[in-house]
Design an enzyme around this catalytic site. Sequence first.
Site, PDB file in Angstrom:
ATOM      1  N   ALA A 199       0.251   4.993  -6.675  1.00  0.00           N
ATOM      2  CA  ALA A 199       0.572   3.558  -6.744  1.00  0.00           C
ATOM      3  C   ALA A 199       1.473   3.195  -5.568  1.00  0.00           C
ATOM      4  O   ALA A 199       2.193   4.045  -5.042  1.00  0.00           O
ATOM      5  CB  ALA A 199       1.274   3.257  -8.068  1.00  0.00           C
ATOM      6  N   LYS A 200       1.419   1.918  -5.166  1.00  0.00           N
ATOM      7  CA  LYS A 200       2.215   1.488  -4.004  1.00  0.00           C
ATOM      8  C   LYS A 200       3.475   0.820  -4.531  1.00  0.00           C
ATOM      9  O   LYS A 200       3.515  -0.393  -4.767  1.00  0.00           O
ATOM     10  CB  LYS A 200       1.359   0.545  -3.140  1.00  0.00           C
ATOM     11  CG  LYS A 200       1.704   0.643  -1.675  1.00  0.00           C
ATOM     12  CD  LYS A 200       0.625   0.041  -0.801  1.00  0.00           C
ATOM     13  CE  LYS A 200       1.163  -0.336   0.548  1.00  0.00           C
ATOM     14  NZ  LYS A 200       1.701   0.738   1.350  1.00  0.00           N
ATOM     15  N   VAL A 201       4.493   1.648  -4.718  1.00  0.00           N
ATOM     16  CA  VAL A 201       5.727   1.236  -5.395  1.00  0.00           C
ATOM     17  C   VAL A 201       6.853   1.136  -4.371  1.00  0.00           C
ATOM     18  O   VAL A 201       7.017   2.016  -3.527  1.00  0.00           O
ATOM     19  CB  VAL A 201       6.090   2.270  -6.493  1.00  0.00           C
ATOM     20  CG1 VAL A 201       7.385   1.887  -7.193  1.00  0.00           C
ATOM     21  CG2 VAL A 201       4.950   2.410  -7.489  1.00  0.00           C
TER      22      VAL A 201
END
Length: 296
Positions: free
Chosen positions: A152-154
Amino acid sequence: MYYNNDTTVFLDGKWIKAKDASSGMYNQTMHYGNGVFEGIRAYQSTEGSNIFKAKEHFERLIYSAKKMHIKLPYSVEELIQIAYTLLDKNELVDAYIRPLVYAGDSMSLMPSNDSHVFMAAWKWEKYLGDKPLNVMLSSFQRPNPKSCHVEAKVVGHYTNSILATQEAKELGYDEALLLDMHGNVAEGPGANFFYEKDDVLYTPPAGNILPGITRATIIELAKELDITVVEKHFTIDDVYKADNAFFVGTAVEVAPIASINGEKFKGAWEDSAGHNIYLMYRQKVRYNHYQGLTIV
Ligand code: PMP
């Protein structure tokens, strides 16, 4: 660099001037890093601006938000429409688009019930430039997938990328390459990694990396060119025996690597499979199946 007095951004359903956009000092993303974002590029096409892989990027944004328990009350189609309107309002054609979903005020460690959706765009040249990169093998590892959702692009994950980039630049390199927690090669601070050996491309499998949208596109293009791509774990010693290597990502596009820790690659980039794929990539970004939504 990112905005001027005329720049318009999207914030929570409204179109406002970038200079008037602000967020609260108590928001949970700022204190604890729980926010999600995307990095998307739009390219000039024959029919106006074309947002490359818009659907895939906004699907990942929705996926990242879900994984991090952040509310995102927009569909992929709505987000695509907002992105095209954003380009139109700012008269941008070749552009970088940055959606960010950040949390409301909360100092607790429970996910915030409140979230905000921001989207901005600006002109951005190739992120790492055109010169083959001198890369440093980082002393930092990519985060262990058992400690977070690496795919995920957190927001918070990028502290690792900042540390690795700073270390590499401080020591005179252009970019870092990070290993995973098992000591296998993983990826760059903001890009996936490929190497080429005897006309075959190798790249780490999903699991310990953020398996990017560009990486998937490169694999598709390699198939079209009859170039074999092997997704497997490998060590830095395997990479040192390679003919060529390169990073891929939305911001970097396809960036050739000249050396790692001073060890130069023997193959000529211009004759490599990576270079052929790069030429195809440059074509492909100007045409995809979302031209129906393009604002001319
Ligand atoms: N790995 C990391 C850590 C990244 O930040 C990025 C950029 N999103 C990538 C890989 C490449 O992903 P994409 O091709 O989807 O931009």
